[in-house]
Enzyme design. Structure first.
Site, PDB file in Angstrom:
ATOM      1  N   LYS A  35      -9.247   7.311 -24.302  1.00 32.89           N
ATOM      2  CA  LYS A  35      -9.045   8.372 -23.309  1.00 32.89           C
ATOM      3  C   LYS A  35      -8.134   9.455 -23.874  1.00 32.89           C
ATOM      4  O   LYS A  35      -7.561   9.282 -24.959  1.00 32.89           O
ATOM      5  CB  LYS A  35      -8.460   7.772 -22.036  1.00 32.89           C
ATOM      6  N   ARG A 130       0.620   0.501  -9.787  1.00 28.79           N
ATOM      7  CA  ARG A 130      -0.020   1.796 -10.017  1.00 28.79           C
ATOM      8  C   ARG A 130      -1.416   1.666  -9.443  1.00 28.79           C
ATOM      9  O   ARG A 130      -1.644   1.969  -8.294  1.00 28.79           O
ATOM     10  CB  ARG A 130       0.008   2.127 -11.517  1.00 28.79           C
ATOM     11  N   TYR A 255      15.764  31.016 -31.178  1.00 33.35           N
ATOM     12  CA  TYR A 255      15.987  31.406 -29.780  1.00 33.35           C
ATOM     13  C   TYR A 255      17.238  30.746 -29.232  1.00 33.35           C
ATOM     14  O   TYR A 255      17.457  29.550 -29.412  1.00 33.35           O
ATOM     15  CB  TYR A 255      14.801  30.972 -28.908  1.00 33.35           C
ATOM     16  N   MET A 303       7.156  28.854 -30.477  1.00 37.20           N
ATOM     17  CA  MET A 303       5.741  28.564 -30.232  1.00 37.20           C
ATOM     18  C   MET A 303       4.950  28.341 -31.531  1.00 37.20           C
ATOM     19  O   MET A 303       4.107  27.454 -31.618  1.00 37.20           O
ATOM     20  CB  MET A 303       5.120  29.713 -29.437  1.00 37.20           C
TER      21      MET A 303
HETATM   22  C1  LIG Z   1      -5.692   0.563 -18.286  1.00 34.83           C
HETATM   23  C2  LIG Z   1      -5.212   0.734 -19.690  1.00 34.83           C
HETATM   24  N1  LIG Z   1      -5.503  -0.208 -20.604  1.00 34.83           N
HETATM   25  C3  LIG Z   1      -5.093  -0.094 -21.882  1.00 34.83           C
HETATM   26  C4  LIG Z   1      -4.343   0.981 -22.315  1.00 34.83           C
HETATM   27  C5  LIG Z   1      -3.886   1.049 -23.753  1.00 34.83           C
HETATM   28  O1  LIG Z   1      -2.501   0.930 -23.834  1.00 34.83           O
HETATM   29  P1  LIG Z   1      -1.759   1.050 -25.259  1.00 34.83           P
HETATM   30  O2  LIG Z   1      -2.023   2.427 -25.741  1.00 34.83           O
HETATM   31  O3  LIG Z   1      -0.329   0.815 -24.944  1.00 34.83           O
HETATM   32  O4  LIG Z   1      -2.380   0.010 -26.131  1.00 34.83           O
HETATM   33  C6  LIG Z   1      -4.004   1.973 -21.397  1.00 34.83           C
HETATM   34  C7  LIG Z   1      -3.190   3.104 -21.833  1.00 34.83           C
HETATM   35  O5  LIG Z   1      -2.454   3.732 -21.176  1.00 34.83           O
HETATM   36  C8  LIG Z   1      -4.446   1.860 -20.050  1.00 34.83           C
HETATM   37  O6  LIG Z   1      -4.153   2.780 -19.132  1.00 34.83           O
END
Ligand SMILES: Cc1ncc(COP(=O)(O)O)c(C=O)c1O
Length: 360
Positions: A35, A130, A255, A303
């Site tokens: 992701k 969460r 800056y 920047m």
């Molecule tokens: C649901 C879920 N699984 C696995 C992971 C992977 O975690 P990591 O990058 O700490 O291995 C994440 C990352 O945020 C996650 O949100």
């Protein structure tokens, strides 16, 4: 010549890290977490290299579509699930699977026609608070899903850990116990572990693991280096010196003039700034490597540029290579200097700097 700021992605290191993951959890299937543009490394690029993974985890439909359009046929799991019935109806044709973590999603699965039925990963809140169903409702929700038209085959049971990277083991023990008792009578595969749990908690490995950070060669622990864990950093942030100047004692740099030259000295300017993803909050003293020599950031990064103390660097010239992080200089160290975590620095890389692949 183009502006020299670049993000170098070492594909060999990525493949090495997937092997390392499999050494930590040899019996498990791997859902590679890609992701957020594969933690800033480039979604399609990373998915193409990780063909040895069993599935990919993404945050949303848009990311999944990008991977399908890139020709990847692996199972893909939407980690936050779908956000509307219209989205849900598209999942089957894209061959996607989804996490279900709240009641509206359960109702939608019940209303989905059986021709569009999909595989479901049911998320249980074992203590992170969460996403996920409360342990007390797991049995009922599981039954509803089992009976729903839109639910294909067996449901995979899943949870996520809040503190697998911490020394204090209580929270992990608690989460593991809560998950185990909430799911004790239920059939189906289990999926729990992120990077820290994969490395440190073999008890949590279940049937599927979900590595993210470690695939990119970064340590999830504040006090253990990637190298110690057998991981190789995939990303290196690099640029060049574009100016060298003689500053006088008392000159204020950058800056806000937050850094004042303690003596007459050489300072350098590097083509790298927060517009490229370098953290603006990196403090003076944050290391970088110039021609193999350690040098320190001085003043506030702007920047497009940052300034560097060249007093410790011999024979520097305009055009010299600068490494802001990478194999020689762990991103974990830079994150500490910027009071953030490596995850945030990596994800910030979807900006302007050019991406260059090596060892493909
Ligand atoms: C649901 C879920 N699984 C696995 C992971 C992977 O975690 P990591 O990058 O700490 O291995 C994440 C990352 O945020 C996650 O949100």
């Amino acid at each position: 010549m183009t502006r020299p700021a670049r993000v170098v992605i070492d594909l060999q290191a990525l493949r090495h890290n997937l092997h390392a993951v499999k050494r930590y959890a040899p019996a498990q299937k791997v859902m590679a977490i890609i992701k957020a543009d594969a933690y800033g490394h480039g979604l399609e690029r990373i998915a193409h290299q990780l063909t040895g993974a069993d599935a990919f985890g993404v945050a949303c439909l848009e990311e999944a579509i990008r991977i399908r359009e890139a020709g990847i046929t692996h199972p893909i799991i939407l980690l936050e699930g779908f956000f509307s019935f219209e989205e849900l109806e598209q999942l089957k044709s894209l061959n996607l699977q989804t996490v279900i973590h709240q009641h509206d999603q359960v109702s939608m699965i019940e209303h989905l026609s059986s021709e569009k039925a999909i595989k479901i990963w049911m998320k249980i809140d074992s203590g992170m608070h969460r996403l996920g169903f409360d342990p007390s409702e797991v049995q009922t929700i599981h039954q509803r899903l089992r009976g729903a038209k839109g639910c294909l085959n067996e449901i995979i049971l899943m949870t996520h850990f809040a503190s697998a990277q911490e020394h204090d083991q209580t929270s992990m023990e608690e989460q593991l116990n809560i998950f185990a008792s909430a799911t004790a009578d239920l059939e189906g595969e289990r999926c729990l572990a992120n990077s820290a749990a994969i490395i440190e908690w073999s008890r949590s490995h279940g049937d599927w693991i979900r590595p993210g950070l470690m695939l990119y060669g970064v340590s999830p622990f504040p006090d253990r280096s990637a190298e110690d864990l057998g991981l190789h950093p995939v990303m290196s942030l690099q640029s060049e010196l574009i100016s060298i100047r003689q500053a006088r004692k008392g000159d204020k740099v950058g800056y806000g003039g937050t850094w004042v030259c303690p003596e007459d000295m050489l300072i350098g300017v590097v083509a790298m700034g927060y517009g490229d993803g370098y953290p603006r909050h990196a403090r003076s003293g944050t290391p970088m490597i110039i021609n193999g020599q350690i040098a320190s950031l001085i003043g506030r990064p702007s920047m497009d540029m940052l300034t560097v103390d060249l007093r410790q660097c011999a024979d520097v010239r305009v055009g010299d290579k600068v490494i802001l992080w990478g194999r020689e200089l762990p991103i974990e160290e830079i994150a500490l200097c910027a009071e953030t975590i490596p995850y945030e620095l990596l994800c910030g890389m979807r900006m302007r700097a050019k991406f260059v692949e090596i060892n493909g």
